[in-house]
Design a protein around this motif. Structure first.
Motif, PDB file in Angstrom:
ATOM      1  N   UNK A 250       0.822  -1.199   0.000  1.00 63.12           N
ATOM      2  CA  UNK A 250       0.000   0.000   0.000  1.00 63.12           C
ATOM      3  C   UNK A 250       0.876   1.277   0.000  1.00 63.12           C
ATOM      4  N   UNK A 251       1.930   1.233   0.810  1.00 64.18           N
ATOM      5  CA  UNK A 251       2.818   2.425   0.863  1.00 64.18           C
ATOM      6  C   UNK A 251       3.506   2.594  -0.481  1.00 64.18           C
ATOM      7  N   UNK A 252       3.949   1.535  -1.063  1.00 61.39           N
ATOM      8  CA  UNK A 252       4.639   1.628  -2.338  1.00 61.39           C
ATOM      9  C   UNK A 252       3.687   2.109  -3.430  1.00 61.39           C
ATOM     10  N   UNK A 253       2.441   1.757  -3.275  1.00 60.39           N
ATOM     11  CA  UNK A 253       1.454   2.169  -4.285  1.00 60.39           C
ATOM     12  C   UNK A 253       1.344   3.690  -4.351  1.00 60.39           C
ATOM     13  N   UNK A 257       4.301   6.118  -8.735  1.00 60.42           N
ATOM     14  CA  UNK A 257       4.324   6.952  -9.940  1.00 60.42           C
ATOM     15  C   UNK A 257       5.583   7.785 -10.039  1.00 60.42           C
ATOM     16  N   UNK A 258       6.339   7.859  -8.965  1.00 60.47           N
ATOM     17  CA  UNK A 258       7.489   8.738  -8.949  1.00 60.47           C
ATOM     18  C   UNK A 258       8.650   8.161  -9.764  1.00 60.47           C
ATOM     19  N   UNK A 259       8.690   6.883  -9.955  1.00 60.43           N
ATOM     20  CA  UNK A 259       9.825   6.311 -10.708  1.00 60.43           C
ATOM     21  C   UNK A 259       9.399   4.949 -11.256  1.00 60.43           C
ATOM     22  N   UNK A 260       9.919   4.678 -12.405  1.00 64.65           N
ATOM     23  CA  UNK A 260       9.503   3.418 -13.061  1.00 64.65           C
ATOM     24  C   UNK A 260       9.965   2.185 -12.297  1.00 64.65           C
ATOM     25  N   UNK A 261      11.089   2.288 -11.596  1.00 64.40           N
ATOM     26  CA  UNK A 261      11.547   1.126 -10.811  1.00 64.40           C
ATOM     27  C   UNK A 261      10.618   0.868  -9.650  1.00 64.40           C
ATOM     28  N   UNK A 262      10.050   1.970  -9.092  1.00 65.76           N
ATOM     29  CA  UNK A 262       9.100   1.789  -8.000  1.00 65.76           C
ATOM     30  C   UNK A 262       7.844   1.078  -8.513  1.00 65.76           C
ATOM     31  N   UNK A 269       5.592  -6.760  -5.606  1.00 66.57           N
ATOM     32  CA  UNK A 269       4.916  -6.901  -4.322  1.00 66.57           C
ATOM     33  C   UNK A 269       3.513  -7.460  -4.500  1.00 66.57           C
ATOM     34  N   UNK A 270       2.795  -6.991  -5.505  1.00 70.94           N
ATOM     35  CA  UNK A 270       1.439  -7.514  -5.744  1.00 70.94           C
ATOM     36  C   UNK A 270       1.470  -9.028  -5.974  1.00 70.94           C
ATOM     37  N   UNK A 271       2.464  -9.432  -6.783  1.00 72.32           N
ATOM     38  CA  UNK A 271       2.570 -10.889  -7.021  1.00 72.32           C
ATOM     39  C   UNK A 271       2.886 -11.631  -5.729  1.00 72.32           C
TER      40      UNK A 271
END
Length: 554
Positions: A250-253, A257-262, A269-271
């Motif tokens: 959730x935090x990463x979500x 959008x700030x970086x493509x690696x994120x 993480x979803x997987x």
């Protein structure tokens, strides 16, 4: 039929080869010429006792070979030879040979194959009947009287034999059923207890394997409970790995959008959350599958123990207990129904016994009728043989039930009374030697040679009689010879005149050596021999004329 006789070194006979034909053969000769030696030699070949005194003085061994026509296919003789594995060449003669050593040892052969003297006697009895004044076989043996009467009367005993077999079979089956019922009844309490126990337990095929598998699974679950609980604590709950993964996702979500690696990390993480959730679900299901109910595990183990204990008790596999229960139940049912089955078998026994009694009674009645005809036929034969004061009777007496047999329920024996008012008794008990021989002849004629062997030999059946009686004996011997081979040793010219073949037995001496020989007579020689028998040593013209009249009158 006897076709040949070869004798070597028997008493006074050094070497003798004889051939025989069908019909009536007469053997004559002066007293002491050796007629009895000839019969003793034949008797040796037929299995009679081997007496070393028969071996000719000065020799080590004697032998006799008798040849007969081959055994007819399907005859009792053929069956006896086959039973004892005696080979018979098709169409070839049946050869009997007996050797006798001076020390008493003897050997017997049938068709050149070694055999026992007992077998030789059995074969000889089917080939030759020897009737003499002291003969106690053949017609004089009561054991054969019933068969002779049945043959004389043309009686068929097949129905009685079949009825007897059915009756005996019913009795055997009833006895077996009673034994089985008695034995089964002794086990009834055990069977009832076992069936009750098995019925209540209700074992099923495959149950042992299923219980053992379920117990193994539950035992495995008990071992894994702690590990599964630790895994559940590590993965689940608010502090578990799955909760933390979700928080991190959730935090990463929010910052992805700030970086493509994120963004790529968020996808990972979803997987991970999905896989972790699936793992949590599998762990939950495994915990449920491996959950241990102590009461259920105890019940399974108790059932499995009892199942195996029952199998050991009855000495069968656990999977066979259900079938055993059915088998024991069926056995109990048979015991319960046994009395009804016995009643059926008892009814069958009664009916087959009644059928046997009816058939046996009909046969008894027929035997009595045949006996009356035989008695009449014998009465017609006795008077011409100078036995007119004698009476003949065929006794057909009922046997006790315990002695009923396949041949019927009768005892048959030929009886005679030799004088008016004298009681009836068996032939051998009251008849003198000469009378006995004539009774045998009369009975043979009356029976029309029923049950006779192929060759019949009469030894001095005419002793002590002459004239018309001797003529009657000769006529009857000739009549018998019409259907069989008859050989007679005789002193009677009336009998000798009836012969189709005439053999003269004579003794000759050369120095200290005495020999017996046998010479077939031609017509002229035969006339001279009969004349000698009529007049004695000095043959007269009157004796020759009388011999001619005897020969012309036959």
């Amino acid at each position: 039929m006897l076709t040949g006789l070869a004798i070597r070194n028997i008493v006074l006979i050094e070497a003798l080869d004889l051939t025989f034909e069908r019909g009536l053969t007469v053997l004559t000769g002066e007293t002491g010429a050796g007629k009895s030696i000839l019969l003793d030699a034949l008797g040796l070949a037929l299995g009679m006792r081997a007496d070393s005194g028969l071996v000719r003085a000065g020799t080590d061994q004697a032998s006799v070979t008798a040849s007969f026509e081959p055994a007819a296919a399907g005859s009792a003789l053929a069956a006896l030879l086959a039973e004892n594995e005696i080979d018979q060449e098709p169409g070839g003669p049946l050869l009997i040979r007996r050797t006798l050593k001076a020390d008493g040892g003897s050997r017997a052969f049938l068709n050149d194959q070694p055999c026992s003297a007992a077998l030789l006697r059995d074969v000889g009895a089917l080939l030759v009947e020897i009737h003499g004044q002291h003969d106690e076989r053949g017609l004089l043996n009561p054991r054969g009287h019933m068969d002779l009467l049945d043959a004389f009367g043309g009686l068929d005993t097949g129905a009685v034999r079949a009825a007897h077999a059915a009756w005996q079979d019913a009795g055997t089956r009833l006895a077996a059923a009673r034994d089985a019922l008695e034995n089964a009844a002794k086990e009834r309490d055990y069977l009832a207890h076992a069936v009750d126990e098995l019925t209540k337990f209700a074992p099923e095929p495959g149950e042992e394997e299923a219980l053992a598998a379920e117990r193994a699974t539950m035992q495995k679950g008990a071992r894994l409970t702690e590990d599964l609980a630790a895994l559940d604590a590590a993965l689940g709950g608010s502090e578990g790995a799955l909760s933390k993964l979700r928080q991190a996702a959730r935090r990463l979500d929010r910052i992805a959008p700030e970086h493509e690696l994120l963004a790529s990390a968020l996808a990972a993480f979803d997987r991970a959350v999905i896989e972790a959730a699936e793992a949590e679900d599998q762990l939950a299901r495994a915990s449920e599958a491996l959950s241990v109910d102590p009461a259920r595990l105890d019940a399974i183990e108790t059932r499995l123990f009892d199942l195996r204990a029952l199998a050991r008790k009855h000495q069968v596999a656990a999977d066979d207990l259900a079938a055993l229960a059915e088998q024991m139940s069926a056995q109990l049912a048979r015991i319960d129904a046994g009395e009804a089955g016995l009643l059926d078998l008892e009814g069958e026994l009664a009916s087959t016994r009644a059928a046997y009694e009816a058939a046996a009674q009909a046969l008894s009645d027929a035997r009595r009728a045949a006996a009356a005809r035989l008695d009449k036929a014998m009465a017609d034969e006795l008077a011409p043989l100078k036995l007119d004061a004698a009476r003949f009777r065929t006794d057909v007496e009922p046997l006790p039930e315990g002695q009923w047999r396949a041949s019927g329920k009768d005892r048959v024996e030929y009886m005679i009374s030799t004088n008016p008012g004298a009681p009836f008794a068996p032939l051998t008990k009251i008849a003198s030697g000469g009378e006995l021989s004539r009774f045998i002849l009369a009975l043979k004629v009356a029976l029309a040679a029923q049950g006779s062997a192929g060759t019949m030999i009469f030894d001095e059946i005419d002793r002590g009689v002459g004239g018309a009686v001797a003529g009657a004996i000769g006529e009857r011997l000739a009549r018998l010879a019409g259907g069989a081979q008859v050989v007679v040793v005789t002193h009677s010219p009336q009998v000798a005149a009836r012969g189709a073949e005439h053999l003269l037995i004579a003794k000759s001496s050369q120095g200290t050596i005495t020999r017996t020989g046998v010479h077939p007579l031609d017509e002229a020689e035969r006339r001279e021999e009969i004349a000698r028998m009529l007049s004695g040593a000095a043959i007269t013209d009157e004796a020759r004329a009388q011999a001619d009249r005897l020969l012309e009158g036959v």
